[in-house]
Design a protein around this motif. Structure first.
Motif, PDB file in Angstrom:
ATOM      1  N   ALA A   1     -28.960  -9.283 -21.459  1.00  0.00           N
ATOM      2  CA  ALA A   1     -30.077 -10.110 -20.987  1.00  0.00           C
ATOM      3  C   ALA A   1     -30.950 -10.630 -22.132  1.00  0.00           C
ATOM      4  N   ASP A   2     -30.821 -10.043 -23.316  1.00  0.00           N
ATOM      5  CA  ASP A   2     -31.585 -10.487 -24.488  1.00  0.00           C
ATOM      6  C   ASP A   2     -30.808 -11.633 -25.138  1.00  0.00           C
ATOM      7  N   SER A   3     -31.370 -12.827 -25.127  1.00  0.00           N
ATOM      8  CA  SER A   3     -30.654 -14.001 -25.647  1.00  0.00           C
ATOM      9  C   SER A   3     -30.239 -13.821 -27.107  1.00  0.00           C
ATOM     10  N   ARG A   4     -30.938 -12.983 -27.853  1.00  0.00           N
ATOM     11  CA  ARG A   4     -30.587 -12.745 -29.256  1.00  0.00           C
ATOM     12  C   ARG A   4     -29.320 -11.905 -29.384  1.00  0.00           C
ATOM     13  N   LEU A   5     -28.948 -11.211 -28.298  1.00  0.00           N
ATOM     14  CA  LEU A   5     -27.804 -10.302 -28.339  1.00  0.00           C
ATOM     15  C   LEU A   5     -26.664 -10.714 -27.414  1.00  0.00           C
ATOM     16  N   ALA A   6     -26.857 -11.741 -26.627  1.00  0.00           N
ATOM     17  CA  ALA A   6     -25.850 -12.156 -25.649  1.00  0.00           C
ATOM     18  C   ALA A   6     -24.521 -12.530 -26.308  1.00  0.00           C
ATOM     19  N   GLY A   7     -24.535 -12.924 -27.580  1.00  0.00           N
ATOM     20  CA  GLY A   7     -23.317 -13.314 -28.277  1.00  0.00           C
ATOM     21  C   GLY A   7     -22.661 -12.203 -29.076  1.00  0.00           C
ATOM     22  N   LEU A   8     -23.053 -10.950 -28.857  1.00  0.00           N
ATOM     23  CA  LEU A   8     -22.438  -9.849 -29.596  1.00  0.00           C
ATOM     24  C   LEU A   8     -20.920  -9.878 -29.465  1.00  0.00           C
ATOM     25  N   GLU A   9     -20.255  -9.549 -30.555  1.00  0.00           N
ATOM     26  CA  GLU A   9     -18.794  -9.515 -30.529  1.00  0.00           C
ATOM     27  C   GLU A   9     -18.281  -8.560 -29.454  1.00  0.00           C
TER      28      GLU A   9
END
Length: 147
Positions: free
Chosen positions: A111-119
């Motif tokens: 839900a955190d946009s800074r982490l949504a792209g985690l590998e």
């Protein structure tokens, strides 16, 4: 296509995964919350692992069964080492598994946009180690109990 090679200049932390459906990680870490090593796949990423680098433990498995996500944090204590011929490598760690109420759930991180792209979200079946960029690790620390 974006180049997904890990570069030390933008490495925030390594991420190692364990599947809590295939191994009873909850019971293991209830008995002993300190982790001194973990299996990693041989390759360029394992060869980049060095003492002092941050590492995050990610527990995965069937949704809803346990609070999957970040279960622990620590440091790499040395280079990854080859195992038996054809077998996995292992990396020495000084990592502590958080008490269950302090673990950071996958849903909260997604839900955190800074982490949504985690590998680990993009390629959940990828072999260990995965990684977080400097910016992603900084964002993750906002969710950890000790910051």
């Amino acid at each position: 296509m974006t180049d997904r090679r890990v570069r030390l200049a933008d490495l925030g932390a390594w991420l190692v995964k364990g599947n809590a459906d295939t191994t009873d990680l909850a019971a293991r870490f209830a008995r002993e919350p300190r982790v001194s090593g973990w299996c990693v796949r041989p390759g360029y990423r394992a060869r980049l692992m060095r003492a002092g680098q941050p590492v995050v433990l990610w527990a995965s498995g069937s949704r809803g069964r346990l609070p999957y996500g970040v279960w622990g944090t620590g440091r790499v204590t040395g280079p990854a080492q080859p195992g038996e011929p054809g077998g996995p490598w292992s990396v020495p760690l000084d990592l502590v598994v958080l008490d269950e109420p302090l673990r950071v759930r996958r849903e909260r991180l997604r839900a955190d946009s800074r982490l949504a792209g985690l590998e680990v979200f993009r390629q959940p079946q990828a072999a260990n180690p995965s990684y977080l960029t400097v910016a992603q690790f900084a964002a993750l620390r906002d969710h950890l109990p000790h910051g």
